[in-house]
Design a protein around this motif. Structure first.
Motif, PDB file in Angstrom:
ATOM      1  N   ALA A 202     -40.442 -81.560  11.555  1.00  0.00           N
ATOM      2  CA  ALA A 202     -41.378 -81.734  12.667  1.00  0.00           C
ATOM      3  C   ALA A 202     -41.142 -80.734  13.789  1.00  0.00           C
ATOM      4  O   ALA A 202     -41.978 -80.614  14.695  1.00  0.00           O
ATOM      5  CB  ALA A 202     -41.260 -83.161  13.209  1.00  0.00           C
ATOM      6  N   GLY A 203     -40.007 -80.030  13.752  1.00  0.00           N
ATOM      7  CA  GLY A 203     -39.657 -79.148  14.867  1.00  0.00           C
ATOM      8  C   GLY A 203     -39.356 -79.924  16.127  1.00  0.00           C
ATOM      9  O   GLY A 203     -39.616 -79.460  17.243  1.00  0.00           O
ATOM     10  N   ALA A 204     -38.764 -81.108  15.964  1.00  0.00           N
ATOM     11  CA  ALA A 204     -38.531 -82.012  17.091  1.00  0.00           C
ATOM     12  C   ALA A 204     -37.071 -81.971  17.532  1.00  0.00           C
ATOM     13  O   ALA A 204     -36.158 -81.887  16.709  1.00  0.00           O
ATOM     14  CB  ALA A 204     -38.904 -83.436  16.697  1.00  0.00           C
ATOM     15  N   ASP A 206     -33.660 -80.655  19.956  1.00  0.00           N
ATOM     16  CA  ASP A 206     -33.015 -79.375  20.240  1.00  0.00           C
ATOM     17  C   ASP A 206     -31.720 -79.193  19.447  1.00  0.00           C
ATOM     18  O   ASP A 206     -30.847 -78.437  19.847  1.00  0.00           O
ATOM     19  CB  ASP A 206     -32.733 -79.242  21.737  1.00  0.00           C
ATOM     20  CG  ASP A 206     -31.797 -80.328  22.250  1.00  0.00           C
ATOM     21  OD1 ASP A 206     -31.440 -81.236  21.479  1.00  0.00           O
ATOM     22  OD2 ASP A 206     -31.427 -80.260  23.443  1.00  0.00           O
ATOM     23  N   ALA A 207     -31.595 -79.874  18.318  1.00  0.00           N
ATOM     24  CA  ALA A 207     -30.423 -79.677  17.462  1.00  0.00           C
ATOM     25  C   ALA A 207     -30.369 -78.228  17.005  1.00  0.00           C
ATOM     26  O   ALA A 207     -31.399 -77.553  16.904  1.00  0.00           O
ATOM     27  CB  ALA A 207     -30.483 -80.607  16.251  1.00  0.00           C
ATOM     28  N   PRO A 208     -29.184 -77.696  16.740  1.00  0.00           N
ATOM     29  CA  PRO A 208     -29.078 -76.300  16.297  1.00  0.00           C
ATOM     30  C   PRO A 208     -30.007 -75.953  15.148  1.00  0.00           C
ATOM     31  O   PRO A 208     -30.626 -74.877  15.144  1.00  0.00           O
ATOM     32  CB  PRO A 208     -27.602 -76.191  15.900  1.00  0.00           C
ATOM     33  CG  PRO A 208     -26.915 -77.153  16.798  1.00  0.00           C
ATOM     34  CD  PRO A 208     -27.853 -78.315  16.921  1.00  0.00           C
ATOM     35  N   ALA A 209     -30.131 -76.831  14.166  1.00  0.00           N
ATOM     36  CA  ALA A 209     -30.983 -76.532  13.020  1.00  0.00           C
ATOM     37  C   ALA A 209     -32.431 -76.319  13.423  1.00  0.00           C
ATOM     38  O   ALA A 209     -33.118 -75.446  12.887  1.00  0.00           O
ATOM     39  CB  ALA A 209     -30.883 -77.667  11.994  1.00  0.00           C
ATOM     40  N   VAL A 210     -32.905 -77.098  14.367  1.00  0.00           N
ATOM     41  CA  VAL A 210     -34.299 -77.013  14.797  1.00  0.00           C
ATOM     42  C   VAL A 210     -34.576 -75.705  15.519  1.00  0.00           C
ATOM     43  O   VAL A 210     -35.707 -75.219  15.549  1.00  0.00           O
ATOM     44  CB  VAL A 210     -34.654 -78.227  15.679  1.00  0.00           C
ATOM     45  CG1 VAL A 210     -36.070 -78.125  16.231  1.00  0.00           C
ATOM     46  CG2 VAL A 210     -34.491 -79.523  14.878  1.00  0.00           C
ATOM     47  N   ARG A 211     -33.543 -75.091  16.076  1.00  0.00           N
ATOM     48  CA  ARG A 211     -33.714 -73.857  16.843  1.00  0.00           C
ATOM     49  C   ARG A 211     -33.769 -72.606  15.970  1.00  0.00           C
ATOM     50  O   ARG A 211     -34.069 -71.519  16.462  1.00  0.00           O
ATOM     51  CB  ARG A 211     -32.579 -73.741  17.872  1.00  0.00           C
ATOM     52  CG  ARG A 211     -32.603 -74.869  18.899  1.00  0.00           C
ATOM     53  CD  ARG A 211     -31.399 -74.855  19.812  1.00  0.00           C
ATOM     54  NE  ARG A 211     -31.352 -73.648  20.634  1.00  0.00           N
ATOM     55  CZ  ARG A 211     -30.377 -73.386  21.500  1.00  0.00           C
ATOM     56  NH1 ARG A 211     -29.373 -74.238  21.639  1.00  0.00           N
ATOM     57  NH2 ARG A 211     -30.391 -72.290  22.218  1.00  0.00           N
ATOM     58  N   VAL A 212     -33.517 -72.742  14.683  1.00  0.00           N
ATOM     59  CA  VAL A 212     -33.594 -71.606  13.766  1.00  0.00           C
ATOM     60  C   VAL A 212     -35.069 -71.302  13.481  1.00  0.00           C
ATOM     61  O   VAL A 212     -35.908 -72.202  13.422  1.00  0.00           O
ATOM     62  CB  VAL A 212     -32.842 -71.916  12.458  1.00  0.00           C
ATOM     63  CG1 VAL A 212     -33.013 -70.799  11.434  1.00  0.00           C
ATOM     64  CG2 VAL A 212     -31.349 -72.147  12.746  1.00  0.00           C
ATOM     65  N   ALA A 213     -35.393 -70.026  13.291  1.00  0.00           N
ATOM     66  CA  ALA A 213     -36.771 -69.606  13.026  1.00  0.00           C
ATOM     67  C   ALA A 213     -37.377 -70.388  11.865  1.00  0.00           C
ATOM     68  O   ALA A 213     -36.720 -70.669  10.866  1.00  0.00           O
ATOM     69  CB  ALA A 213     -36.806 -68.116  12.720  1.00  0.00           C
ATOM     70  N   ARG A 214     -38.659 -70.730  11.992  1.00  0.00           N
ATOM     71  CA  ARG A 214     -39.348 -71.556  11.006  1.00  0.00           C
ATOM     72  C   ARG A 214     -40.239 -70.761  10.063  1.00  0.00           C
ATOM     73  O   ARG A 214     -40.635 -71.259   9.008  1.00  0.00           O
ATOM     74  CB  ARG A 214     -40.188 -72.618  11.734  1.00  0.00           C
ATOM     75  CG  ARG A 214     -39.355 -73.561  12.574  1.00  0.00           C
ATOM     76  CD  ARG A 214     -40.227 -74.449  13.444  1.00  0.00           C
ATOM     77  NE  ARG A 214     -41.068 -75.350  12.690  1.00  0.00           N
ATOM     78  CZ  ARG A 214     -40.668 -76.490  12.133  1.00  0.00           C
ATOM     79  NH1 ARG A 214     -39.397 -76.854  12.244  1.00  0.00           N
ATOM     80  NH2 ARG A 214     -41.510 -77.270  11.475  1.00  0.00           N
ATOM     81  N   SER A 215     -40.592 -69.543  10.439  1.00  0.00           N
ATOM     82  CA  SER A 215     -41.438 -68.730   9.561  1.00  0.00           C
ATOM     83  C   SER A 215     -40.642 -68.291   8.338  1.00  0.00           C
ATOM     84  O   SER A 215     -39.406 -68.230   8.369  1.00  0.00           O
ATOM     85  CB  SER A 215     -41.958 -67.513  10.314  1.00  0.00           C
ATOM     86  OG  SER A 215     -40.877 -66.696  10.738  1.00  0.00           O
ATOM     87  N   ASP A 216     -41.355 -67.990   7.254  1.00  0.00           N
ATOM     88  CA  ASP A 216     -40.713 -67.514   6.018  1.00  0.00           C
ATOM     89  C   ASP A 216     -39.552 -68.419   5.614  1.00  0.00           C
ATOM     90  O   ASP A 216     -38.445 -67.966   5.321  1.00  0.00           O
ATOM     91  CB  ASP A 216     -40.225 -66.075   6.187  1.00  0.00           C
ATOM     92  CG  ASP A 216     -41.365 -65.127   6.514  1.00  0.00           C
ATOM     93  OD1 ASP A 216     -42.397 -65.194   5.817  1.00  0.00           O
ATOM     94  OD2 ASP A 216     -41.244 -64.351   7.474  1.00  0.00           O
TER      95      ASP A 216
END
Length: 235
Positions: A202-204, A206-216
């Motif tokens: 969901a991109g919800a 601010d955990a470190p994993a969520v802050r990694v780029a989502r494209s590709d």
């Protein structure tokens, strides 16, 4: 972000391996070589066992580490021993093409710089890894980018050192290195990851994993990890 589902960890590992094999063949065909980076963990070890049996240009594939615990080589918590066992000793990867993080020296800051330079020899400058395989911690960490650790905010280096986490410091790829990769592959299994996987998709938060780029990016998850996911999750 694409989601690929599987019924259990073994199936998820196989799906992830198939994704990596396709990417390695494409990279070798387009650029003459493939540079991939792997995380540790029980499901990734299953993934690598499946991968070693697949048709890859192993003579043109280089394997880097996403992160590593700062401990002697003989320490059972190190990832390197399993990578060597699965891919080199029992597999087709030439030993010189396993790029081990140098975590056993006295000057670890210099060692991190040296590792970045080594990766740049294979991935250019700025360094671009063809594919980074990532895991997802129950606290939302990925690589060794842990909540509250200063390494999470590093922007001027591709390899850095973390603070102590679960009793050991780590060497890790930084967020810029993960974001710059041509593709990211998350391998997430088990019910303990369900809440964090829901947030990642969901991109919800601010955990470190969520802050990694989502494209590709492709996420491979099993049914247990997807237990809390509902509705559309694709971008």
């Amino acid at each position: 972000m694409r989601l690929k589902t599987a019924v259990d960890p073994q199936s998820a590992a196989r799906v992830a391996a198939e994704e990596i094999a396709v990417l390695c063949r494409h990279a070798a065909r387009e650029r003459g070589r493939a540079l991939v980076a792997f995380s540790g963990g029980e499901t990734p070890w299953l993934m690598l066992r499946a991968l070693r049996a697949m048709d890859l240009p192993w003579d043109r594939t280089w394997v880097a580490q996403v992160d590593e615990r700062i401990a002697p080589h003989c320490d059972g918590r190190r990832n390197l021993a399993r990578l060597e066992e699965i891919l080199v000793n029992e597999g087709p990867l030439p030993a010189a093409q396993l790029l081990a993080m140098p975590v056993e020296g006295d000057d670890l800051e210099a060692a991190a710089t040296d590792y970045q330079r080594l990766l740049e020899q294979h991935g250019g400058r700025p360094m671009r890894i063809d594919l980074v395989q990532l895991g997802l911690g129950t606290d939302g960490h990925t690589a060794s980018l842990v909540p509250g650790d200063a390494v999470l905010e590093v922007q001027d280096r591709d390899v850095a050192l973390s603070g102590e986490y679960q009793g050991l410091r780590r060497m890790t790829l930084t967020r810029p290195a993960l974001d710059r990769a041509r593709q990211r592959l998350w391998l997430v299994t088990g019910p303990g990851k369900a809440e964090r996987l829901r947030d990642l998709l969901a991109g919800a938060g601010d955990a470190p994993a969520v802050r990694v780029a989502r494209s590709d990016t492709v996420v491979v998850a099993d049914d247990d990890a997807l237990a809390l996911v509902s509705g559309p999750v694709f971008e």
